[in-house]
Scaffold this active site. Sequence first.
Site, PDB file in Angstrom:
ATOM      1  N   CYS A 148       0.883  -1.180   0.000  1.00 13.80           N
ATOM      2  CA  CYS A 148       0.000   0.000   0.000  1.00 13.80           C
ATOM      3  C   CYS A 148       0.911   1.219   0.000  1.00 13.80           C
ATOM      4  O   CYS A 148       1.153   1.829   1.052  1.00 13.80           O
ATOM      5  CB  CYS A 148      -0.924  -0.008   1.205  1.00 13.80           C
ATOM      6  N   ALA A 149       1.416   1.588  -1.174  1.00  9.92           N
ATOM      7  CA  ALA A 149       2.598   2.444  -1.266  1.00  9.92           C
ATOM      8  C   ALA A 149       2.316   3.941  -1.200  1.00  9.92           C
ATOM      9  O   ALA A 149       3.149   4.697  -0.697  1.00  9.92           O
ATOM     10  CB  ALA A 149       3.346   2.127  -2.559  1.00  9.92           C
ATOM     11  N   PRO A 178       1.410   7.726  -0.297  1.00 16.38           N
ATOM     12  CA  PRO A 178       1.917   8.617  -1.354  1.00 16.38           C
ATOM     13  C   PRO A 178       3.327   8.312  -1.833  1.00 16.38           C
ATOM     14  O   PRO A 178       3.763   8.850  -2.844  1.00 16.38           O
ATOM     15  CB  PRO A 178       1.858   9.992  -0.693  1.00 16.38           C
ATOM     16  N   GLU A 200      -0.518   0.520  -5.694  1.00 20.92           N
ATOM     17  CA  GLU A 200      -1.564   1.441  -5.230  1.00 20.92           C
ATOM     18  C   GLU A 200      -2.791   1.272  -6.118  1.00 20.92           C
ATOM     19  O   GLU A 200      -2.685   1.280  -7.347  1.00 20.92           O
ATOM     20  CB  GLU A 200      -1.080   2.892  -5.283  1.00 20.92           C
ATOM     21  N   ASP A 253       1.621  -1.405   5.019  1.00 16.54           N
ATOM     22  CA  ASP A 253       1.106  -0.280   5.813  1.00 16.54           C
ATOM     23  C   ASP A 253      -0.296   0.031   5.286  1.00 16.54           C
ATOM     24  O   ASP A 253      -0.490   0.973   4.520  1.00 16.54           O
ATOM     25  CB  ASP A 253       2.027   0.928   5.672  1.00 16.54           C
ATOM     26  N   CYS A 264      -0.828   3.587  11.441  1.00 12.83           N
ATOM     27  CA  CYS A 264      -0.781   4.832  12.222  1.00 12.83           C
ATOM     28  C   CYS A 264      -2.020   4.878  13.121  1.00 12.83           C
ATOM     29  O   CYS A 264      -2.737   5.875  13.168  1.00 12.83           O
ATOM     30  CB  CYS A 264      -0.694   6.054  11.318  1.00 12.83           C
TER      31      CYS A 264
END
Length: 634
Positions: free
Chosen positions: A251-252, A254, A275, A318, A370
């Site tokens: 999930c690259a 930005p 993405e 991520d 996060c």
Amino acid sequence: MSVENEDDSKQREQFQQRRHKIPVPSNYRYASKILRRVVEERCNVKSLILEERHIRKGKGLAIMDLILVHLKQIDELLKRTELLVKEPRLNPWLAKVLIAELIFGRGDLTGESLPVQCVKRYQEELKEALGQLDVAPAKMLDFKEPRYVRINTNVLAQPGAIRLLQEEGWVLVEEEFEKYGDFLERVKKLGDSEFIVDFHFKEMLVFPNSAKNYWARATELKQKFVLQNKACIIPTYLLNPPKKSVVLDMCAAPGLKTTHLANLMKNKGRIYAVERDANRYKLLCDYAADFGVIKAINDDCMLVGEDQAPGVEYILLDPSCSGSGMVSRLKLNEEYDKQRLYRLGGLQYKLLCHAMNAFPSAKRIVYSTCSIFPEENEDIVQGALKHNGHFKLVDAKERLGKEWHNVGSTDYPGIGEKCLYARSESDLTIGMFVAVFERCEEEEYNDVYLAHEKQKESYEKLSKMGHGPDFGRGKQDKGKKRKKTQENNYEESQDQPQESNDTPLDHVSEPVDDPEVAPKKKKKAKDKTINEVDPPVASTEIANDDTTNETKKKKKSKKVATDVEQPSEEIEQEAPQDAGENKKKKKKKRKHNDEEPENNNEANEVEQQTETIAEEVSKKKKKKKKKDEQCEEE
């Protein structure tokens, strides 16, 4: 006089028309758009402000902080004053921005536009409502977030970067710290012109909060420096792929973590950056343009496998999360949304399991979010380990190599202490969770998987003994055939005293009180009356001897004193079925005897329970018979 009145009305109309044409100040207008996206779409405040060209960065951040801290109070003020009901043409998001500035900010509004004048008219009413509010503002964070800047080591080495910044007027703090806590205290005391090298990562520079305005305008340094929070490079540093390796960033967008991976690999090897969203894919391509090692893929990462990304050795995951660790979301003081966390957790679990199984050459996987909620962190790690025994959890704190304060929850033994958390108020970063997995050796499995498999085996043993979900209710049925035979046995025992109408009620045999038989009685049989069945006496006398022999074969270990009387034709049909059932029962008895002593103790407890139940049932039967006898005598 009439002419003067007409002139005054015309002047008023002209003034209203002019004021209607006065635009709302751009800071208010674009702040309302950003606020809507933050609340409805859960976007990041900073990224939206940086993307917006029509708002000053410093002013935009300040007003958004003010709004987010007092958002709950503003909503309550709008309800109390009914401002939006009285002024239906007023934009609700713009009204929240204007109220924040007028009531909680500098106490005045800029401009003479209609929305500004409209809110000003309600100033006194809003202040009165504020005095009656019980709603407290959101939790104020006890620190000012530093400005972290990462050096693009593919373009500039650390000594050159420090020299360039000193030429710009910045002063390097050259102190060295043995303890992480001492370093954090020094960061809090940085002067407006000072900066310091990070305690853990030498390519990360730390500036005071006041430096954000400088870096927002320093576009000429964009290729040499990357504005990225320290917590965001912890996952890439722990993945630490060597040069010429093959890496997958699932999930690259930005692309900040992706470019840091390229720095770690010295821009040699291959990074597949995936993405799905078209707009975010374009942003990823912009960041990756200067790195030849990065290959961007516009696709769903669940559909990407060995064909599109061959030979993957290191995986960074991520995924999308609640963002509860972001400073902007912490200021919102959002309520705990369990359903949303459940949906996000399901997606995160699927992605992690896909990473573990779709790439046979994968050596190491780093999972990060996060988020500060365990539903998206420790829960996902535990679930993945439980069902994927070929990967194990590695101690991330040991791999970091230096002192770190925050780890996972103690509610997850064997997992929490091996995971890292970055906490905003203690680490001066955004909230972050990181877990590191490595592939097991051949014939090796992780501890969580082995414990889960052992638990499954114990459940299977209990189910074989009949101690499944109904454990503790007595000896339960072990199959459909056994249920049928028990029902038949019970009905036969109930039918016995009804065979001859000439037999007096005082001499009718009591129902079977044996504890082995009592639990088998069904509700249907309980409701039967004495005079329900009246089979022929002759046929029952002929069949009596045969049926007793059959019941002895069925239950050798149980002493059941029942006189079963049925027609001989039914007995001949049931004989082969009983013989097959006897074989099954013998096998089950052998298995039961081979079980561990613990299971025998449990079985003894069950037998005691069945005895008490049997006694209660027999008492109820006797009471019913007495009532029936009294009714017949009457």
